[in-house]
Design a protein around this motif. Sequence first.
Motif, PDB file in Angstrom:
ATOM      1  N   LYS A 191      31.333  36.260  40.177  1.00 36.28           N
ATOM      2  CA  LYS A 191      30.812  35.372  40.867  1.00 36.28           C
ATOM      3  C   LYS A 191      28.426  36.153  42.077  1.00 36.28           C
ATOM      4  N   LEU A 192      29.086  37.081  41.967  1.00 29.64           N
ATOM      5  CA  LEU A 192      27.908  37.742  42.440  1.00 29.64           C
ATOM      6  C   LEU A 192      26.727  37.353  41.784  1.00 29.64           C
ATOM      7  N   LEU A 193      27.176  37.828  40.576  1.00 33.94           N
ATOM      8  CA  LEU A 193      26.240  37.710  39.175  1.00 33.94           C
ATOM      9  C   LEU A 193      25.864  36.301  39.017  1.00 33.94           C
ATOM     10  N   GLU A 194      26.618  36.192  38.936  1.00 37.97           N
ATOM     11  CA  GLU A 194      26.176  33.967  39.288  1.00 37.97           C
ATOM     12  C   GLU A 194      25.505  33.158  39.975  1.00 37.97           C
ATOM     13  N   ILE A 195      25.666  33.679  41.404  1.00 35.00           N
ATOM     14  CA  ILE A 195      24.668  33.411  42.202  1.00 35.00           C
ATOM     15  C   ILE A 195      23.360  33.839  42.158  1.00 35.00           C
ATOM     16  N   HIS A 196      22.993  35.106  41.658  1.00 32.09           N
ATOM     17  CA  HIS A 196      21.994  35.927  41.716  1.00 32.09           C
ATOM     18  C   HIS A 196      20.912  36.183  40.572  1.00 32.09           C
ATOM     19  N   CYS A 197      21.510  35.772  39.328  1.00 34.29           N
ATOM     20  CA  CYS A 197      20.923  35.951  38.511  1.00 34.29           C
ATOM     21  C   CYS A 197      21.326  34.224  37.664  1.00 34.29           C
ATOM     22  N   PRO A 198      19.783  34.127  37.276  1.00 34.25           N
ATOM     23  CA  PRO A 198      19.955  32.321  36.841  1.00 34.25           C
ATOM     24  C   PRO A 198      19.778  32.891  35.236  1.00 34.25           C
ATOM     25  N   ASN A 199      20.029  34.738  34.450  1.00 31.31           N
ATOM     26  CA  ASN A 199      20.272  34.229  33.513  1.00 31.31           C
ATOM     27  C   ASN A 199      21.192  34.918  33.219  1.00 31.31           C
ATOM     28  N   PHE A 200      22.259  34.392  34.336  1.00 34.47           N
ATOM     29  CA  PHE A 200      24.080  35.520  33.775  1.00 34.47           C
ATOM     30  C   PHE A 200      24.214  34.028  32.694  1.00 34.47           C
ATOM     31  N   ILE A 201      25.028  34.591  31.810  1.00 32.90           N
ATOM     32  CA  ILE A 201      25.662  33.940  30.873  1.00 32.90           C
ATOM     33  C   ILE A 201      27.279  33.942  30.383  1.00 32.90           C
ATOM     34  N   GLY A 202      28.152  34.953  31.774  1.00 26.19           N
ATOM     35  CA  GLY A 202      29.400  34.995  32.073  1.00 26.19           C
ATOM     36  C   GLY A 202      29.832  36.848  31.199  1.00 26.19           C
ATOM     37  N   ASN A 203      31.179  36.567  31.042  1.00 20.98           N
ATOM     38  CA  ASN A 203      31.956  37.118  30.372  1.00 20.98           C
ATOM     39  C   ASN A 203      31.339  37.774  29.074  1.00 20.98           C
ATOM     40  N   VAL A 204      31.460  38.716  28.228  1.00 18.57           N
ATOM     41  CA  VAL A 204      30.742  39.289  27.067  1.00 18.57           C
ATOM     42  C   VAL A 204      31.894  40.212  27.541  1.00 18.57           C
ATOM     43  N   GLU A 205      32.418  40.067  25.939  1.00 19.00           N
ATOM     44  CA  GLU A 205      33.849  41.695  25.082  1.00 19.00           C
ATOM     45  C   GLU A 205      33.177  42.363  24.465  1.00 19.00           C
ATOM     46  N   GLY A 206      34.361  43.683  24.443  1.00 15.43           N
ATOM     47  CA  GLY A 206      33.906  44.465  23.780  1.00 15.43           C
ATOM     48  C   GLY A 206      33.348  44.825  22.221  1.00 15.43           C
ATOM     49  N   THR A 207      33.698  43.255  21.324  1.00 16.21           N
ATOM     50  CA  THR A 207      33.463  43.159  20.298  1.00 16.21           C
ATOM     51  C   THR A 207      31.996  42.705  20.619  1.00 16.21           C
ATOM     52  N   ASP A 208      31.888  42.090  21.553  1.00 18.26           N
ATOM     53  CA  ASP A 208      30.044  41.319  22.110  1.00 18.26           C
ATOM     54  C   ASP A 208      28.941  42.366  22.112  1.00 18.26           C
ATOM     55  N   LEU A 209      29.474  43.824  22.079  1.00 20.03           N
ATOM     56  CA  LEU A 209      28.587  45.374  22.469  1.00 20.03           C
ATOM     57  C   LEU A 209      27.813  44.747  20.928  1.00 20.03           C
ATOM     58  N   THR A 210      28.238  44.441  19.815  1.00 18.41           N
ATOM     59  CA  THR A 210      27.128  44.523  18.065  1.00 18.41           C
ATOM     60  C   THR A 210      27.361  43.754  17.649  1.00 18.41           C
TER      61      THR A 210
END
Lengths: 333, 333
Positions: free
Chosen positions: B195-214
């Motif tokens: 919620k905090l990231l959604e408010i303050h970071c215009p470039n927040f794309i949401g949750n990512v998972e462990g696989t998304d690291l690479t």
Amino acid sequence: MINIVLDVMAGDEGVEANINGALASLDGTFTVFLVGDENVIQHQISQKKNKFPESIKIIHAESSISMDAKIAEFRSDRSSSIYHGLKQINEHKADAFISIGNSGAIFANALKVLGRMPGISRPGFAIPIPSINGTRILIDGGANADSKTENYLHFALLGAQYYQSVFKKINPKIGLLSIGSESTKGNQLTLEAYKLLEIHCPNFIGNVEGTDLTNALDVDVVVTDGFTGNIALKSIEGLAELIKANLLKESQSSLISKIGLLLLKPSIKKIYKRLDYRQYGAVPLLGVNGLVYVGHGRSDSSAVENAINAAVQSVRNDLFSSLEQSIVSTSNN
Amino acid sequence: MINIVLDVMAGDEGVEANINGALASLDGTFTVFLVGDENVIQHQISQKKNKFPESIKIIHAESSISMDAKIAEFRSDRSSSIYHGLKQINEHKADAFISIGNSGAIFANALKVLGRMPGISRPGFAIPIPSINGTRILIDGGANADSKTENYLHFALLGAQYYQSVFKKINPKIGLLSIGSESTKGNQLTLEAYKLLEIHCPNFIGNVEGTDLTNALDVDVVVTDGFTGNIALKSIEGLAELIKANLLKESQSSLISKIGLLLLKPSIKKIYKRLDYRQYGAVPLLGVNGLVYVGHGRSDSSAVENAINAAVQSVRNDLFSSLEQSIVSTSNN
């Protein structure tokens, strides 16, 4: 007679892969209950050879839960193949339930239909991980997003009992996943869990790190909360894919490396097969009141067959009673 | 003139590797302060060629902190090379500090000597991770065992500013490491952080998972707590080692696969070099009051050279001011 329930309405390869897996598993010593749309199952079965027609039973379910269904969609659904399948366990008509469907839905329905084992507040997934010296398990692999201190102890007890039963190793070694091997390293939760494991688990070896999931350390059961467990497993899965993609890409840079890749392909395939937990068929949800196995949605018929065989073996070994016993004996300590 | 402080009393390869790295980095446009035992440094320097003698300055420190020293051993130590080095930054005599030593000791000393940037309660390590489509960073890579909701926001702001400055990408995309891509997936802390990231970071794309690291997902900065971050990174490191060990072992099974490995070796080396974060020289500790870089204990002289070059570049780009600015402008929102 052993009875295994298979939810056939699940998985990327559809009903047929489940039925093929079930038919291939049969040897006349146990029965498989196929749960799902009766007409679809009847139609599929009628087209296939089956040496053990007596070993197949069909349980009709009006609906199925899709892989991406959200909890609100299935919370009160009592018509699904998952719900009907788990009912068979609850009513003592069958000994183990297997589904390669929506793991969140299986978890929620297992809690609703079977409930928790006495003394357990949160069941966890026990996931096999290949390492340099054999297979170890990680628990919880992602059943719970948040854990309390006592959950770590339950994961340790259930995981150790499961490991002992399946991998035939007496007193498997238990490690706590943390950010350093010293007992002073960890977050608030793991520091508390450390103390609890030290008291109740004679085979607790202390903290282990992320690298220890797959290296040569002598540990069998790695205990963690479901959030960290899920991220560790998926990070590993992602890296395996990255290395594979890079091998393909880099090998295109010269004819020599192209040939190298070609010659090495069988070895690489073997390695990646070992990394793929489909080979294990399905993973157990430990801590619910009954044997419940969840397979990967990408499972093929041979993975389903493996899952059924593993479940039959666990019933023969009386896994569920020994899981119950491991909790009771610790509670009495 | 830009001044970089290098703690030479650290790393598996000893003082000489640090000094060699420093000498190799010089081009006459900046000065490197070598911090450590003056006699040892003088002796080493006297035996080497140096085209830029004016660009080296020696700062004496009476002691050094070993790699496995515990916090109790260095908490009140004001004689170490790390302490003296950081003092140079605090007294505005130098612009960036680099050490390939004990990261816990660097973290603790940086907090003590430099303090936190205004508005930041917990600094975090920003670790580069190779992915299918380029390098992304993970923050916090393990500076803190426990995090609060606000820390995730600070990691996001600092990480994004750092990424923008170093990787030259305007408005990098920020993801929150969690156990499912939906906003409803996560543990209590990440659900609040979302919620905090959604408010303050215009470039927040949401949750990512462990696989998304690479994998190939379009994300640049992955935000997580230091406990999860450390375990994700070390799980990845462990799997890379497992695959390498398996490749060596499997390829011994036949002459053909032996030849295959031989031909593919240059490709494999390239891939593993990319996975090794030594190539990046050192990782920044973002959120302390000054530019602080920590390198891997296994760093060789070329990693030290890279670290110095990266630090010089960051000073030229005025990284520290832009990090301060990113926090101030969000606080005023």
